[in-house]
Design an enzyme around this catalytic site. Structure first.
Site, mmCIF file in Angstrom:
data_model
loop_
_atom_site.group_PDB
_atom_site.id
_atom_site.type_symbol
_atom_site.label_atom_id
_atom_site.label_comp_id
_atom_site.label_asym_id
_atom_site.label_seq_id
_atom_site.Cartn_x
_atom_site.Cartn_y
_atom_site.Cartn_z
ATOM 1 N N GLU A 188 0.413 -1.329 -0.153
ATOM 2 C CA GLU A 188 0.016 0.031 0.011
ATOM 3 C C GLU A 188 0.532 1.302 -0.060
ATOM 4 O O GLU A 188 1.491 1.132 0.786
ATOM 5 C CB GLU A 188 -1.212 0.231 1.339
ATOM 6 C CG GLU A 188 -1.759 1.261 0.918
ATOM 7 C CD GLU A 188 -2.497 1.194 3.009
ATOM 8 O OE1 GLU A 188 -2.910 2.547 3.602
ATOM 9 O OE2 GLU A 188 -2.773 0.170 2.836
ATOM 10 N N GLU A 193 -3.025 11.400 3.561
ATOM 11 C CA GLU A 193 -4.158 11.528 4.039
ATOM 12 C C GLU A 193 -3.712 12.951 4.798
ATOM 13 O O GLU A 193 -2.707 13.296 4.527
ATOM 14 C CB GLU A 193 -3.590 10.477 4.333
ATOM 15 C CG GLU A 193 -3.520 9.217 4.042
ATOM 16 C CD GLU A 193 -3.648 8.098 4.815
ATOM 17 O OE1 GLU A 193 -4.692 7.724 5.470
ATOM 18 O OE2 GLU A 193 -2.458 7.402 5.159
#
Length: 310
Positions: A188, A193
């Site tokens: 990932e 974010e």
């Protein structure tokens, strides 16, 4: 997006340096001149990706090989040849998030001005089932799984994040071998974010075997207490066989290297990953929204672009 536990308005018109879309090209054209990984990697490009005109896409040693500029009529859906929707609520996301994802235009649609808008709304729809939270928030989560994936290159998006406690917008990637290799073994890469309680800070991270709950994370913050929600910013990674470098507005702020892993950690970023965009609400990391969190909350995406070495 960050997996802490089990697993994981724009005012007025703005000028743009936007590459003109040429057409939806097939696999062979998309691969022409693509990145040639030096260590076990390979490109995987699925038909119907929107590829920008190469003559307009080259910059600083990189050539544009795939993009979505989100051109289309207001309230229309994103191109289904390029994007698919994840739907539903917890427990499938693994972070105790509050939102219930749908594929409705009210949660994911074009604005008619060249943007994709992911919208989180306070509402309860028939059939919603959630394991946490009040089950009264809908939102959008889109992926290119089965449509487009790539190993190595420059991956970037120009995004205006929403403002408010408990909001959790993200632009990220997951290993395209996820149907055969379970997370985190497929890898990932979190390009961006932002959590509402840290409005000026962007987080980038990678997750793999041995760095699951707490990934290898890098972050940076805007100067003078500014908020990322005040305007559009460019979020990017340059992904190479031995390292991943994070950028905010073309300025590097962190790097993860395959040669610097600790004992028990494994580098799993040597194969194609697909792209994800989502607006989560609540969860273990950002915490729940409060009475001041504005709804509807909008994550506005100007473009998503992928480059290969020119």
């Amino acid at each position: 997006m960050r997996l802490r536990m089990r697993r994981r308005l724009r005012s007025g018109h703005r000028p743009r340096a936007r590459a003109r879309l040429l057409t939806a090209l097939a696999v062979g054209a998309a691969l022409t001149g693509g990145c040639s990984p030096a260590r076990g990697g390979s490109d995987e490009v699925v038909p119907a990706a929107q590829v920008a005109e190469p003559a307009r896409g080259a910059r600083n040693g990189w050539r544009l090989v795939w993009s979505d500029e989100f051109q289309g009529a207001a309230h229309s859906r994103p191109d289904r040849r390029t994007w698919v929707f994840d739907r539903g609520g917890e427990p499938q996301w693994g972070n105790h998030e509050w939102q219930y994802y749908t594929d409705r235009p009210g949660n994911a649609s074009l604005d008619g001005r060249g943007d994709l808008v992911l919208t989180a709304r306070r509402e309860r729809l028939r059939g919603m089932v959630c394991s946490v939270g009040p089950c009264n928030i809908t939102s959008g989560r889109m992926t290119t799984k089965g449509r487009y994936a790539r190993a190595y290159g420059r991956f970037e998006a120009r995004i205006r994040v929403p403002r408010g406690q408990g909001l959790w917008p993200a632009f990220w990637m997951l290993g395209a071998n996820s149907d055969k290799v379970r997370w985190p073994g497929n890898g990932e890469i979190d390009v961006m974010e932002v959590v509402g309680r840290q409005p000026g800070t962007v987080h980038g991270s990678v997750h793999g075997p041995g760095y699951v709950k707490q990934g290898i994370e890098k972050h940076t913050a805007l100067a003078h207490g500014r908020s990322l929600a005040d305007g559009f910013h460019t979020y990017r990674v340059d992904w190479m066989p031995d390292r991943i470098v994070w950028y905010l507005d073309d300025k590097p702020y962190g790097v993860a290297r395959s040669g610097r892993l600790r004992r028990g950690q494994k580098w799993v970023f040597d194969h194609p990953h697909y792209l994800l965009l989502n607006l989560a609400v609540g969860g273990d990391w950002p915490g729940p929204p409060d009475r001041k969190t504005p709804f509807p909350a909008r994550m506005v995406v100007d473009y998503v672009r992928v480059y290969a070495p020119a």
